[in-house]
Structure formats: C-alpha cells, structure tokens
Design an enzyme around this catalytic site. Structure first.
Site, PDB file in Angstrom:
ATOM      1  N   ARG A 142     -22.417   8.298  10.994  1.00 27.13           N
ATOM      2  CA  ARG A 142     -22.244   9.483  10.124  1.00 27.13           C
ATOM      3  C   ARG A 142     -22.727   9.264   8.694  1.00 27.13           C
ATOM      4  O   ARG A 142     -22.228   9.862   7.750  1.00 27.13           O
ATOM      5  CB  ARG A 142     -20.786   9.956  10.106  1.00 27.13           C
ATOM      6  CG  ARG A 142     -20.308  10.386  11.469  1.00 27.13           C
ATOM      7  CD  ARG A 142     -19.147  11.332  11.403  1.00 27.13           C
ATOM      8  NE  ARG A 142     -18.802  11.771  12.725  1.00 27.13           N
ATOM      9  CZ  ARG A 142     -17.981  11.122  13.524  1.00 27.13           C
ATOM     10  NH1 ARG A 142     -17.390  10.010  13.113  1.00 27.13           N
ATOM     11  NH2 ARG A 142     -17.724  11.589  14.718  1.00 27.13           N
ATOM     12  N   LYS A 147     -34.646  15.153   1.955  1.00 21.23           N
ATOM     13  CA  LYS A 147     -35.036  15.705   3.268  1.00 21.23           C
ATOM     14  C   LYS A 147     -35.513  14.553   4.138  1.00 21.23           C
ATOM     15  O   LYS A 147     -36.454  13.840   3.772  1.00 21.23           O
ATOM     16  CB  LYS A 147     -36.170  16.719   3.117  1.00 21.23           C
ATOM     17  CG  LYS A 147     -35.695  18.109   2.798  1.00 21.23           C
ATOM     18  CD  LYS A 147     -36.860  19.076   2.911  1.00 21.23           C
ATOM     19  CE  LYS A 147     -36.435  20.471   2.499  1.00 21.23           C
ATOM     20  NZ  LYS A 147     -37.579  21.406   2.498  1.00 21.23           N
ATOM     21  N   GLU A 149     -50.341  16.948  -3.272  1.00 25.03           N
ATOM     22  CA  GLU A 149     -48.966  17.337  -3.612  1.00 25.03           C
ATOM     23  C   GLU A 149     -48.782  17.419  -5.132  1.00 25.03           C
ATOM     24  O   GLU A 149     -48.007  18.224  -5.625  1.00 25.03           O
ATOM     25  CB  GLU A 149     -47.951  16.356  -3.006  1.00 25.03           C
ATOM     26  CG  GLU A 149     -47.870  16.378  -1.479  1.00 25.03           C
ATOM     27  CD  GLU A 149     -47.071  17.563  -0.893  1.00 25.03           C
ATOM     28  OE1 GLU A 149     -46.537  18.399  -1.658  1.00 25.03           O
ATOM     29  OE2 GLU A 149     -47.005  17.647   0.341  1.00 25.03           O
ATOM     30  N   LYS A 190     -39.756  18.008  -9.184  1.00 19.30           N
ATOM     31  CA  LYS A 190     -39.036  18.050  -7.907  1.00 19.30           C
ATOM     32  C   LYS A 190     -37.532  17.909  -8.153  1.00 19.30           C
ATOM     33  O   LYS A 190     -36.724  18.602  -7.534  1.00 19.30           O
ATOM     34  CB  LYS A 190     -39.536  16.965  -6.958  1.00 19.30           C
ATOM     35  CG  LYS A 190     -38.774  17.003  -5.647  1.00 19.30           C
ATOM     36  CD  LYS A 190     -39.563  16.711  -4.440  1.00 19.30           C
ATOM     37  CE  LYS A 190     -38.720  17.005  -3.197  1.00 19.30           C
ATOM     38  NZ  LYS A 190     -39.322  16.579  -1.975  1.00 19.30           N
ATOM     39  N   GLU A 202     -31.873  24.068   0.086  1.00 18.53           N
ATOM     40  CA  GLU A 202     -32.811  25.176   0.308  1.00 18.53           C
ATOM     41  C   GLU A 202     -32.078  26.452   0.705  1.00 18.53           C
ATOM     42  O   GLU A 202     -32.403  27.088   1.706  1.00 18.53           O
ATOM     43  CB  GLU A 202     -33.830  24.765   1.385  1.00 18.53           C
ATOM     44  CG  GLU A 202     -35.178  25.406   1.169  1.00 18.53           C
ATOM     45  CD  GLU A 202     -36.288  24.744   1.968  1.00 18.53           C
ATOM     46  OE1 GLU A 202     -36.429  23.514   1.907  1.00 18.53           O
ATOM     47  OE2 GLU A 202     -37.003  25.473   2.645  1.00 18.53           O
ATOM     48  N   ARG A 238     -35.850  26.000  -3.610  1.00 19.70           N
ATOM     49  CA  ARG A 238     -36.464  24.783  -3.061  1.00 19.70           C
ATOM     50  C   ARG A 238     -37.644  25.116  -2.141  1.00 19.70           C
ATOM     51  O   ARG A 238     -38.576  24.324  -2.003  1.00 19.70           O
ATOM     52  CB  ARG A 238     -35.417  23.933  -2.326  1.00 19.70           C
ATOM     53  CG  ARG A 238     -36.012  22.625  -1.849  1.00 19.70           C
ATOM     54  CD  ARG A 238     -35.004  21.577  -1.473  1.00 19.70           C
ATOM     55  NE  ARG A 238     -35.707  20.370  -1.082  1.00 19.70           N
ATOM     56  CZ  ARG A 238     -35.172  19.180  -0.940  1.00 19.70           C
ATOM     57  NH1 ARG A 238     -33.880  19.015  -1.164  1.00 19.70           N
ATOM     58  NH2 ARG A 238     -35.890  18.145  -0.576  1.00 19.70           N
ATOM     59  N   ASN A 242     -42.643  24.187  -0.706  1.00 22.48           N
ATOM     60  CA  ASN A 242     -43.427  24.263   0.530  1.00 22.48           C
ATOM     61  C   ASN A 242     -44.664  25.139   0.377  1.00 22.48           C
ATOM     62  O   ASN A 242     -45.215  25.614   1.372  1.00 22.48           O
ATOM     63  CB  ASN A 242     -42.553  24.790   1.673  1.00 22.48           C
ATOM     64  CG  ASN A 242     -41.638  23.705   2.182  1.00 22.48           C
ATOM     65  OD1 ASN A 242     -41.980  22.533   2.155  1.00 22.48           O
ATOM     66  ND2 ASN A 242     -40.449  24.090   2.610  1.00 22.48           N
ATOM     67  N   HIS A 271     -47.528  24.854   2.751  1.00 26.36           N
ATOM     68  CA  HIS A 271     -47.055  24.025   3.862  1.00 26.36           C
ATOM     69  C   HIS A 271     -46.905  24.777   5.184  1.00 26.36           C
ATOM     70  O   HIS A 271     -46.906  24.155   6.241  1.00 26.36           O
ATOM     71  CB  HIS A 271     -45.727  23.356   3.492  1.00 26.36           C
ATOM     72  CG  HIS A 271     -45.886  22.183   2.564  1.00 26.36           C
ATOM     73  ND1 HIS A 271     -46.458  22.300   1.318  1.00 26.36           N
ATOM     74  CD2 HIS A 271     -45.560  20.877   2.702  1.00 26.36           C
ATOM     75  CE1 HIS A 271     -46.462  21.116   0.724  1.00 26.36           C
ATOM     76  NE2 HIS A 271     -45.930  20.231   1.541  1.00 26.36           N
ATOM     77  N   HIS A 329     -48.422  22.750   8.089  1.00 23.64           N
ATOM     78  CA  HIS A 329     -47.683  22.278   9.269  1.00 23.64           C
ATOM     79  C   HIS A 329     -48.359  22.769  10.551  1.00 23.64           C
ATOM     80  O   HIS A 329     -48.435  22.052  11.547  1.00 23.64           O
ATOM     81  CB  HIS A 329     -46.232  22.738   9.219  1.00 23.64           C
ATOM     82  CG  HIS A 329     -45.423  21.994   8.182  1.00 23.64           C
ATOM     83  ND1 HIS A 329     -44.156  22.377   7.816  1.00 23.64           N
ATOM     84  CD2 HIS A 329     -45.709  20.895   7.452  1.00 23.64           C
ATOM     85  CE1 HIS A 329     -43.711  21.530   6.899  1.00 23.64           C
ATOM     86  NE2 HIS A 329     -44.629  20.629   6.655  1.00 23.64           N
ATOM     87  N   HIS A 338     -51.331  14.551   5.815  1.00 24.54           N
ATOM     88  CA  HIS A 338     -50.492  15.675   5.377  1.00 24.54           C
ATOM     89  C   HIS A 338     -51.071  16.359   4.131  1.00 24.54           C
ATOM     90  O   HIS A 338     -51.197  17.583   4.084  1.00 24.54           O
ATOM     91  CB  HIS A 338     -49.070  15.177   5.123  1.00 24.54           C
ATOM     92  CG  HIS A 338     -48.142  16.249   4.641  1.00 24.54           C
ATOM     93  ND1 HIS A 338     -47.845  17.370   5.393  1.00 24.54           N
ATOM     94  CD2 HIS A 338     -47.474  16.401   3.463  1.00 24.54           C
ATOM     95  CE1 HIS A 338     -47.018  18.151   4.704  1.00 24.54           C
ATOM     96  NE2 HIS A 338     -46.779  17.584   3.534  1.00 24.54           N
TER      97      HIS A 338
HETATM   98  N1  GLY Z   1     -41.170  18.582   0.613  1.00 23.01           N
HETATM   99  C1  GLY Z   1     -40.436  19.753   0.329  1.00 23.01           C
HETATM  100  C2  GLY Z   1     -39.024  19.486  -0.061  1.00 23.01           C
HETATM  101  O1  GLY Z   1     -38.650  18.355  -0.258  1.00 23.01           O
HETATM  102  O2  GLY Z   1     -38.244  20.411  -0.150  1.00 23.01           O
END
Ligand code: GLY
Length: 368
Positions: A128, A150, A192, A234, A244, A249, A253, A256, A260, A273
C-alpha cells in the site's frame, strides 16, 4: 550575457502540504549521493531500479550505501517502453518479496520515464505504498515524468491506463548524466520543454527560440535554466491540482491526446514520447487555428522551434479510424467524448470538449 560554465545548484519545491518535496537540480549532484537522501537510515532497504544503460551507475550507488551500512537491493531491467507493462511490474513485486521489503523500504528509480513510471507504480502499490525517490536520467523525465506523482504502466489499448498518483519524497537531477544521453532522446525531451512555453510561459518560449543552438550544444547553464523553469511550472500546476480534478493539471497534456494515439497505433517505441508530443502539439495548434483561436504566426513559431530542435512536425501516416478509437479511450475523454487542450495564445491554453471527430480527422494525415 555569456552562460556560466559551472551553474549554481537550484532547488524547486513542490508544495503539497505533508507530501511536499524538493527537486534538486545541479551539475555533479550524483558524486555526493548520500547528501541527496536524508530519508535513508540504517533500517531502510534501498531498492534501486534502473535499466541496463545505468547498471554501472546503480552499482556505484549501491556500493556507497552498502559502505554506510545500508541494506541495498538492485534490479536492472532491459530498456525500452515495452518494459512498462504488468509483467515487469509483477517481476518487481517478486523481487520486493524476495528482498523482504517492508514499510521502510525506499524505491530509488534511476533512469528515464519508463523506469520512473514503472518503479513508481510498484512503489505506489506494494504494501500500500513505499517511499519513492526519483533520479531521472533523461531530459524528458527530468522536466516531466519524475515530477508530480503520476506513475503507471501501459495497457495494449492505451498508454498509462493502469496507474496511480504517488508523490516521490524527493527528486535529484544531475545534468551531467545528460552528457551521455543520445541526441534523439535529448531532443525528445526538448519537446516537453517547448510544451511548457506553449501552455504557460511565453517568456520561456522566447528563451528557447533565442538559445536553441546553445541548448542543443547542452550548455550547462542553459540546461539548468530550462530544467528549473520547466520544473517550477510543473510544480505550480501540480500543487494546485494534484489529482487532475479541476482541469488545471490537464493542460500539461497539451498535444498528448494525439501523441498517445500516435504511440499506441504506431507501436510503443517507434516514436519517442517527445517526438509524438511534438507532432501532437502541431496537430492541436491546427485545431486552434481552424477554430480561429490563434493566428498563423503562433502556429508557425511553434513549428519553427520544433524544427530547430529537429523534432517531427507532421503526424505519422496512420489510420485515422484507429487513432480516433485510441483518442476516445484517452483519460481526458468523458464517456467517449473527445476533450482537447487547445491554445488561446502563446503561453495560454484551455480544455475544450466540443472538438468533433471530423475536426480531428482534418488535422491528421490518415491512411484511409
Ligand atoms: N505529464 C502530465 C502530468 O504529469 O500531469
């Protein structure tokens, strides 16, 4: 002004109340690794996860901690995006069991986004939740995936579909490790950084335009500056919308949803990426342009900067039907309705849920 050859170390705080942590950025930080880990004591099992390219570095770190009387386990994974899967996670769980990991275990992720996301996912779920310390070794993981909590693995139908929010206890960025980063990977990380300029900071965007040659030459002073600014931006976003939930947040993206889909349909690893993000940002800007939200000059500046960094600016030739199917599964979509981050101006974007599939097809280069 000439850039200093020996930039001063910098620190960025990610403010998340009890889960706050520092991102340390500097040149040669890894030469004094114990100073980076106030969190490690003699009762800690330090569980180092790295990929095969960082085997030597991991052994050196192991030795330093072993000599300090700390129990260390080391796992070396094959490299590649295809390692970010349930099978690899399962192997790491087995190794944690074998090493008798307990609540005092600290997972040290030494590597790029794949290692960070995978080791982070394992740290989030084993027992956990175990402490996680990130030592990112690619530009992309320094400015994005190692910061913000994330973590996750891929599913054949979508990147990062299985994951969690699990903040690290610290992040250490040593720009010296970028000296040996292959050029293509370095440029992928720059995508990025361009993204941060595009979504939040026109000043950063201008700085990248003005210093593109020095950045490509990996001048240390410039690297520390762009990494620090990216991490600050960030951190600001993550501390306001960690999970998010408010839509803030989601702006990280930008590009993205396309990226993706390009990665999923093109095959994980066919495009790096950042390369997929570069082409994805250009597609997103075409959507904004077609809606009259930005003018041609902004879209052209983004294309020019990405080209200066030798990044792709055209979408790959893939089936639009398949790409759209993946986009419907995107985590930003709500009950299959597409949602996109679109530019309003340089340095400002917002989330839109009224983009149609026809609009999307209009900015792709489909096979059918
Ligand atoms: N890479 C996008 C985020 O960390 O929210």
């Amino acid at each position: 002004m000439a850039e200093s050859k020996d930039p001063a170390p910098e620190k960025v705080r990610v403010g998340l109340e009890a889960r706050s942590y520092d991102i340390q950025i500097g040149q040669g930080l890894l030469s004094n690794i114990p100073a980076l880990f106030p969190h490690v004591s003699k009762t800690t099992l330090l569980f180092i996860v790295c990929d095969e390219h960082l085997k030597t570095q991991a052994s050196l770190i192991s030795k330093v901690f072993h000599n300090l009387g700390i129990n260390v386990a080391e796992v070396v994974l094959p490299s590649g995006e295809n390692q970010k899967c349930l099978d690899s996670a399962s192997k790491l769980f087995d190794q944690l069991v074998n090493a008798r990991a307990d609540r005092k275990t600290m997972v040290l992720a030494l590597g790029g986004g794949v290692v960070g996301d995978l080791a982070g996912f394992v740290a989030a779920t084993y027992n956990r939740g175990l402490n996680l310390f990130m030592v990112p070794t690619t530009l992309l993981s320094m400015v994005d995936s190692s910061v913000g909590g994330k973590v996750g693995i891929n599913h054949p139908m979508g990147k990062n579909l299985i994951g969690a929010f699990h903040q690290p206890v610290g992040v250490a960025i040593d720009i010296n490790v970028l000296n040996s980063l292959p050029d293509r990977e370095f440029r992928s990380g720059l995508a990025e950084v361009v993204k941060y300029g595009m979504i939040l900071d026109a000043g950063l965007f201008g700085f990248l335009e003005a210093n593109a040659a020095g950045i490509l030459a990996r001048e240390p002073g410039l690297l520390v500056k762009i990494i620090k600014r990216s991490c600050e931006l960030k951190a600001q976003v993550v501390s306001q919308d960690e999970r998010e939930e408010t839509g803030l947040r989601a702006i990280l993206n930008f590009g993205h949803t396309f990226a993706h889909a390009f990665e999923t349909i093109g095959g994980y690893g066919a495009w790096l990426h950042g390369e997929a993000v570069a082409a994805g940002m250009v597609c997103a800007n075409k959507l904004s342009l077609n809606r009259g939200m930005i003018d041609e000059s902004i879209a052209a500046r983004v294309v020019a900067l990405l080209k200066a960094f030798n990044l792709p600016t055209d979408p790959p030739k893939l089936s639009s039907t398949s790409l759209l199917e993946v986009m419907r599964n995107d985590k930003k979509s709500v009950r299959g309705n597409l949602r996109f981050i679109l530019a309003k101006k340089l340095g400002e974007v917002a989330l839109f849920d009224d983009v149609t599939e026809e609009n999307v097809k209009g900015v792709l280069s489909p096979l059918n």
